[in-house]
Scaffold this active site. Sequence first.
Site, mmCIF file in Angstrom:
data_model
loop_
_atom_site.group_PDB
_atom_site.id
_atom_site.type_symbol
_atom_site.label_atom_id
_atom_site.label_comp_id
_atom_site.label_asym_id
_atom_site.label_seq_id
_atom_site.Cartn_x
_atom_site.Cartn_y
_atom_site.Cartn_z
ATOM 1 N N ASP A 80 3.073 4.372 -5.350
ATOM 2 C CA ASP A 80 4.088 5.129 -4.344
ATOM 3 C C ASP A 80 5.005 6.097 -4.823
ATOM 4 O O ASP A 80 6.097 6.286 -4.066
ATOM 5 C CB ASP A 80 4.328 4.242 -3.041
ATOM 6 N N ASP A 81 4.991 6.623 -6.092
ATOM 7 C CA ASP A 81 6.161 7.272 -6.548
ATOM 8 C C ASP A 81 5.650 8.348 -7.232
ATOM 9 O O ASP A 81 6.031 8.651 -8.519
ATOM 10 C CB ASP A 81 7.220 6.606 -7.210
ATOM 11 N N ASP A 88 2.510 -4.350 0.662
ATOM 12 C CA ASP A 88 3.001 -5.640 0.344
ATOM 13 C C ASP A 88 4.178 -5.891 0.964
ATOM 14 O O ASP A 88 5.281 -5.506 0.836
ATOM 15 C CB ASP A 88 3.274 -5.754 -1.313
ATOM 16 N N HIS A 95 0.059 -8.311 -5.887
ATOM 17 C CA HIS A 95 -0.536 -7.324 -4.935
ATOM 18 C C HIS A 95 -1.713 -6.312 -5.476
ATOM 19 O O HIS A 95 -2.816 -6.264 -4.631
ATOM 20 C CB HIS A 95 0.606 -6.213 -4.816
ATOM 21 N N ASP A 137 0.046 -4.447 -16.512
ATOM 22 C CA ASP A 137 -0.372 -3.446 -17.299
ATOM 23 C C ASP A 137 -0.216 -4.010 -19.067
ATOM 24 O O ASP A 137 -1.132 -3.478 -19.620
ATOM 25 C CB ASP A 137 0.595 -2.459 -17.078
#
Length: 490
Positions: free
Chosen positions: A199-200, A120, A177, A276
Site C-alpha cells: 500500500d505504498d 488487516d 496477513h 521475505d
Amino acid sequence: MFIIAGLLEWRYYTASEQMDNSARRSAFSRSDLNSLYARSQSPPLDLGELHKSFRKAFPEPVNVSLSTGLVPHRATGQTALKRIAGDGSGKELTKYLEKTLSSLAELSGLDKVTVYISQDGQDMAVKDVIHKFEEGPLAPPKTRRFEHWQRERLPQLGHDQASMQTLIPGHAWLSQHYKWALDQAFLQKGHSHVIIVEDDMLFSPDFLHFFAATAVLLEQDPSLWCISTWNDNGLKTFDWDPMRMMRTSYFPGLGWMMRHELWLEIGPHWPKQSWDHWMRLNTTAKGRECVYPEVNRNYNIGEKGVNMNSQVFKQYLTQMSFNQELIMDYGDLSYLLEAEYEQQLVALSQDAELMSLPIGTRSLSQGKVYLALYTAESYPRTARKLGIWPFPRGHHHFVTKLPVKGAMLLLADQRFCPLLPEQHSMKPRKGLRAFPAAQHESCYAACRNQEMECNSHEFWFINSCEELSKHFPCEQGCAVELGNDVPNYV
C-alpha cells in the site's frame, strides 16, 4: 480472462497493512549450541568493516553482534521497527494508500484483471479510502472485478514454540496477513496467477503489460519461480535499459507475481513472521530465481513502515529509477531462460578485464566489460563506492551486472559464484572439517578437544541451511538471523 500464451486468470492484490502503536524493536535470537568449523592454525576474521557497513545502512539501534569467532548469516540486514504515534501513523498510511490506489487506477490493461484489496484490521480511515475507490475509479468496467477484503486481526504473537522465535508484532502481522490473503486468492478464488503489491507504491504505465509479457517464462523455465518489477540495484546513476530484464537469485519482492502451483508448495510452510527473509532461504527458493526489469516498474513511497526508516529510504529508495513509458512489446525474451542467460554471462566474464578493489568508476572505459572479484568481507566497501546496498542483491548466482558510464561492471563472489573459472574461485581449504559442539560448549573449546582450531575465515562456507541440516535435525526448518553465535542450531 487475460490471454497470454495460454489461458491465464489474473488477480491483482494490494495489502493494506495497519501499524500498531505497540510495535517494538526487533531483536535477534541467541542459541546455546554452536555449529563449528575447524582447521589448524588460522588468524581470526576481522569483521569491523562489515559491522560499520551495517551500522551505516541501518542507523536505528539494532541488536547486531558481530564477532571474530562466528560469522553472521550473509546477505542479511534488519532494521529496528519504527514507533509511530497513533494519529500520525493512521494519516501517513491512508495517504500512502490513496496515492497507491490513484496510481493503480491509471494503469493500462486494468480492465483485464480482478483487483482485491485486503485490509488487516478494522481501521475506519483505511476502509473509507478503499470505499471511495470501490465506488469510483476501481469499479467495473475500469477493473474486471473489485473486492475489498477485511481480516479480523487475530495476531499470533509471543514465543512461537514451532519456530523457537519471539514473534515481533509488525513482522508477524504482515506475514500472517500475507498468508491469509494469498490463501483467499489461490485456494478460495482459484486464480492461476497472483500479483502482489503493497500500500505504498506507485506504478509505471506498463506495470501490467510487464507481467503479461513475462508470465510465460514461469511456464517455460522451472528454474524461475517469480516475476518482480523491482531492481534492488536500479539506481538512476546506472545506464539501465527500460526494454531489458535480468534474473536474480535474491528474492526482490515489491510488486511481484507467482503461480498457483508455487503457493500449493510454499503456502503450507509459510512463516509466522519475516516472510521475505524466509523466501530468500535456499531451503525455500531451492535454487530458483526471479525475473526483474533493469528499470523499476514500481516506486516505493513508504518512508515509514515495518521494514523502513527515513535514512534508508532517502539513501536508497529515493534514488531508484522509475519507468515512465508505456511499453507494450519487450521483444524476444528467450535470453532470460536459464541456459541462454548463463551462457551470455559466462561469455561476458571470460572477455572481461579483471579489476582490483576498491572500484574506481572514473577509470572505466566505454564499451568495455570489467570483472571485480569480492568476498563477503570486502563487499560492503565496494557497495559503498557504488552507492548500492551493503550486501549482495539482484545477482544471478552471485554475479551482479551494473552498467556504469557506458561500461559493464560484473561483481562476482569468489566463494559462491559457480560461473567463475577455477583460477578466480576461492574454495574451502583442505583439512577443514565441520562438526557440532555439545550444548553450552564454545567453538574454541570444541575445537581444542579435537586438537584443532576454529577458522572464522571458512565459516562462510558452512553458513547455510544445507550445511546445518547435515549436522542437526532442524525440525522446524531454517531461519535468517544475525548474531555472534551463528550459524547455529536452536
